[in-house]
Design a protein around this motif. Structure first.
Motif, PDB file in Angstrom:
ATOM      1  N   PHE A  12       0.825  -1.214   0.000  1.00 17.34           N
ATOM      2  CA  PHE A  12       0.000   0.000   0.000  1.00 17.34           C
ATOM      3  C   PHE A  12       0.861   1.267   0.000  1.00 17.34           C
ATOM      4  O   PHE A  12       0.561   2.233  -0.700  1.00 17.34           O
ATOM      5  N   MET A  13       1.947   1.248   0.766  1.00 16.57           N
ATOM      6  CA  MET A  13       2.844   2.408   0.818  1.00 16.57           C
ATOM      7  C   MET A  13       3.554   2.610  -0.521  1.00 16.57           C
ATOM      8  O   MET A  13       3.722   3.738  -0.979  1.00 16.57           O
ATOM      9  N   ARG A  14       3.956   1.503  -1.152  1.00 16.12           N
ATOM     10  CA  ARG A  14       4.597   1.607  -2.467  1.00 16.12           C
ATOM     11  C   ARG A  14       3.621   2.191  -3.483  1.00 16.12           C
ATOM     12  O   ARG A  14       3.985   3.057  -4.278  1.00 16.12           O
ATOM     13  N   LEU A  15       2.381   1.728  -3.417  1.00 16.92           N
ATOM     14  CA  LEU A  15       1.352   2.219  -4.331  1.00 16.92           C
ATOM     15  C   LEU A  15       1.092   3.709  -4.120  1.00 16.92           C
ATOM     16  O   LEU A  15       0.999   4.483  -5.085  1.00 16.92           O
ATOM     17  N   THR A  16       0.998   4.110  -2.863  1.00 17.10           N
ATOM     18  CA  THR A  16       0.766   5.521  -2.530  1.00 17.10           C
ATOM     19  C   THR A  16       1.886   6.389  -3.097  1.00 17.10           C
ATOM     20  O   THR A  16       1.615   7.407  -3.748  1.00 17.10           O
ATOM     21  N   LEU A  17       3.116   5.998  -2.853  1.00 14.69           N
ATOM     22  CA  LEU A  17       4.260   6.766  -3.370  1.00 14.69           C
ATOM     23  C   LEU A  17       4.297   6.771  -4.893  1.00 14.69           C
ATOM     24  O   LEU A  17       4.569   7.807  -5.499  1.00 14.69           O
ATOM     25  N   THR A  18       4.011   5.628  -5.500  1.00 15.51           N
ATOM     26  CA  THR A  18       3.988   5.540  -6.964  1.00 15.51           C
ATOM     27  C   THR A  18       3.000   6.558  -7.534  1.00 15.51           C
ATOM     28  O   THR A  18       3.327   7.298  -8.468  1.00 15.51           O
ATOM     29  N   ASN A  19       1.804   6.607  -6.956  1.00 17.79           N
ATOM     30  CA  ASN A  19       0.781   7.543  -7.442  1.00 17.79           C
ATOM     31  C   ASN A  19       1.221   8.992  -7.293  1.00 17.79           C
ATOM     32  O   ASN A  19       1.046   9.799  -8.208  1.00 17.79           O
ATOM     33  N   ILE A  20       1.806   9.324  -6.149  1.00 14.13           N
ATOM     34  CA  ILE A  20       2.275  10.701  -5.911  1.00 14.13           C
ATOM     35  C   ILE A  20       3.368  11.059  -6.926  1.00 14.13           C
ATOM     36  O   ILE A  20       3.340  12.131  -7.535  1.00 14.13           O
ATOM     37  N   LEU A  21       4.324  10.158  -7.125  1.00 14.13           N
ATOM     38  CA  LEU A  21       5.462  10.432  -8.009  1.00 14.13           C
ATOM     39  C   LEU A  21       5.059  10.503  -9.473  1.00 14.13           C
ATOM     40  O   LEU A  21       5.549  11.346 -10.215  1.00 14.13           O
ATOM     41  N   LYS A  22       4.140   9.628  -9.883  1.00 16.24           N
ATOM     42  CA  LYS A  22       3.681   9.649 -11.279  1.00 16.24           C
ATOM     43  C   LYS A  22       2.934  10.949 -11.575  1.00 16.24           C
ATOM     44  O   LYS A  22       3.075  11.514 -12.649  1.00 16.24           O
ATOM     45  N   LYS A  23       2.153  11.389 -10.600  1.00 15.44           N
ATOM     46  CA  LYS A  23       1.418  12.641 -10.773  1.00 15.44           C
ATOM     47  C   LYS A  23       2.380  13.808 -10.999  1.00 15.44           C
ATOM     48  O   LYS A  23       2.076  14.769 -11.683  1.00 15.44           O
ATOM     49  N   ALA A  24       3.573  13.697 -10.402  1.00 20.04           N
ATOM     50  CA  ALA A  24       4.589  14.745 -10.534  1.00 20.04           C
ATOM     51  C   ALA A  24       5.518  14.462 -11.736  1.00 20.04           C
ATOM     52  O   ALA A  24       6.602  15.028 -11.831  1.00 20.04           O
ATOM     53  N   ASN A  25       5.084  13.558 -12.607  1.00 25.39           N
ATOM     54  CA  ASN A  25       5.816  13.226 -13.843  1.00 25.39           C
ATOM     55  C   ASN A  25       7.157  12.524 -13.641  1.00 25.39           C
ATOM     56  O   ASN A  25       8.067  12.700 -14.441  1.00 25.39           O
ATOM     57  N   HIS A  26       7.267  11.757 -12.586  1.00 19.48           N
ATOM     58  CA  HIS A  26       8.466  10.938 -12.403  1.00 19.48           C
ATOM     59  C   HIS A  26       8.138   9.511 -12.843  1.00 19.48           C
ATOM     60  O   HIS A  26       6.979   9.118 -12.884  1.00 19.48           O
ATOM     61  N   GLU A  27       9.182   8.758 -13.148  1.00 23.23           N
ATOM     62  CA  GLU A  27       8.990   7.378 -13.569  1.00 23.23           C
ATOM     63  C   GLU A  27       9.444   6.444 -12.455  1.00 23.23           C
ATOM     64  O   GLU A  27      10.581   6.515 -11.999  1.00 23.23           O
ATOM     65  N   VAL A  28       8.534   5.567 -12.018  1.00 20.78           N
ATOM     66  CA  VAL A  28       8.903   4.572 -11.013  1.00 20.78           C
ATOM     67  C   VAL A  28       9.436   3.371 -11.787  1.00 20.78           C
ATOM     68  O   VAL A  28       8.696   2.691 -12.489  1.00 20.78           O
ATOM     69  N   VAL A  29      10.755   3.140 -11.682  1.00 20.87           N
ATOM     70  CA  VAL A  29      11.395   2.093 -12.486  1.00 20.87           C
ATOM     71  C   VAL A  29      11.433   0.746 -11.781  1.00 20.87           C
ATOM     72  O   VAL A  29      11.700  -0.280 -12.396  1.00 20.87           O
ATOM     73  N   GLY A  30      11.162   0.740 -10.470  1.00 23.24           N
ATOM     74  CA  GLY A  30      11.177  -0.522  -9.753  1.00 23.24           C
ATOM     75  C   GLY A  30      10.645  -0.376  -8.346  1.00 23.24           C
ATOM     76  O   GLY A  30      10.554   0.732  -7.811  1.00 23.24           O
ATOM     77  N   GLU A  31      10.275  -1.534  -7.775  1.00 23.44           N
ATOM     78  CA  GLU A  31       9.806  -1.584  -6.391  1.00 23.44           C
ATOM     79  C   GLU A  31      10.489  -2.756  -5.700  1.00 23.44           C
ATOM     80  O   GLU A  31      10.639  -3.817  -6.287  1.00 23.44           O
ATOM     81  N   ALA A  32      10.880  -2.528  -4.451  1.00 21.83           N
ATOM     82  CA  ALA A  32      11.467  -3.602  -3.655  1.00 21.83           C
ATOM     83  C   ALA A  32      10.758  -3.632  -2.310  1.00 21.83           C
ATOM     84  O   ALA A  32      10.292  -2.603  -1.828  1.00 21.83           O
ATOM     85  N   GLU A  33      10.691  -4.830  -1.716  1.00 21.77           N
ATOM     86  CA  GLU A  33      10.006  -4.916  -0.424  1.00 21.77           C
ATOM     87  C   GLU A  33      10.933  -5.182   0.759  1.00 21.77           C
ATOM     88  O   GLU A  33      10.489  -5.308   1.887  1.00 21.77           O
ATOM     89  N   ASN A  34      12.245  -5.247   0.472  1.00 20.19           N
ATOM     90  CA  ASN A  34      13.208  -5.335   1.574  1.00 20.19           C
ATOM     91  C   ASN A  34      14.562  -4.816   1.103  1.00 20.19           C
ATOM     92  O   ASN A  34      14.753  -4.535  -0.085  1.00 20.19           O
ATOM     93  N   GLY A  35      15.481  -4.685   2.036  1.00 16.06           N
ATOM     94  CA  GLY A  35      16.784  -4.108   1.736  1.00 16.06           C
ATOM     95  C   GLY A  35      17.598  -4.897   0.725  1.00 16.06           C
ATOM     96  O   GLY A  35      18.285  -4.326  -0.108  1.00 16.06           O
ATOM     97  N   LYS A  36      17.512  -6.241   0.796  1.00 15.70           N
ATOM     98  CA  LYS A  36      18.273  -7.071  -0.145  1.00 15.70           C
ATOM     99  C   LYS A  36      17.809  -6.825  -1.573  1.00 15.70           C
ATOM    100  O   LYS A  36      18.625  -6.662  -2.477  1.00 15.70           O
ATOM    101  N   GLN A  37      16.490  -6.805  -1.771  1.00 10.34           N
ATOM    102  CA  GLN A  37      15.937  -6.522  -3.106  1.00 10.34           C
ATOM    103  C   GLN A  37      16.346  -5.125  -3.555  1.00 10.34           C
ATOM    104  O   GLN A  37      16.636  -4.906  -4.727  1.00 10.34           O
ATOM    105  N   ALA A  38      16.343  -4.188  -2.610  1.00 12.12           N
ATOM    106  CA  ALA A  38      16.680  -2.793  -2.937  1.00 12.12           C
ATOM    107  C   ALA A  38      18.088  -2.704  -3.531  1.00 12.12           C
ATOM    108  O   ALA A  38      18.292  -2.034  -4.547  1.00 12.12           O
TER     109      ALA A  38
END
Length: 119
Positions: A12-38
Motif C-alpha cells: 500500500f505504501m509503495r502504491l501511494t508513493l507511486t501515485n504521488i510520483l507519477k502525478k509529478a511526472n516521475h517514472e517509477v522504475v522498480g519496487e522492492a520490499e526489503n533491503g536485499k531486493q533494494a
C-alpha cells in the motif's frame, strides 16, 4: 523526469508513493520490499533516486542504504519512516540519506523532498 526506485515492505505504501510520483511526472522504475531486493534493483536499474523505508524484514533500509552508498557514493536516497523513529532518521541522515519523509505520506512534502534532492 527522474527514474525512481521505491523500497517499502508494505504494498500500500509503495502504491501511494507511486501515485504521488507519477502525478509529478516521475517514472517509477522498480519496487522492492526489503533491503536485499533494494540493493539488487539499485545495481540493475541505476535509478536517479531511491525512497527507502527504514523498517523492513530481512534487511533494514538503513543497512541497505549503507551498502548502496559504499557502491555508489553519489546515490540519492530519501528515507521514509513512521512517526516516532526520530533516532533512526538522525542515524540515516548521518549515514548519507539526503532527506526523509514521514508516513502517512503528505503529497506536497514528498514532492518537495524529491525535487530538492534531485536538484
Amino acid at each position: 523526469m527522474a527514474k525512481i526506485l521505491i523500497v517499502d515492505d508494505a504494498k500500500f505504501m509503495r502504491l501511494t508513493l507511486t501515485n504521488i510520483l507519477k502525478k509529478a511526472n516521475h517514472e517509477v522504475v522498480g519496487e522492492a520490499e526489503n533491503g536485499k531486493q533494494a540493493i539488487q534493483l539499485f545495481r540493475e536499474l541505476n535509478p536517479d533516486l531511491v525512497t527507502m523505508d527504514i523498517t523492513m524484514p530481512e534487511m533494514s533500509g538503513l543497512e541497505a542504504m549503507k551498502i548502496i552508498r559504499q557502491d555508489t557514493p553519489a546515490a540519492k536516497i530519501i528515507m521514509c519512516s513512521a512517526m516516532g523513529q526520530q533516532r533512526m532518521v538522525v542515524e540515516a541522515i548521518e549515514a548519507g540519506a539526503k532527506d526523509f519523509i514521514v508516513k502517512p505520506f503528505d503529497e506536497v512534502r514528498v514532492i518537495d523532498a524529491v525535487t530538492r534532492v534531485l536538484n
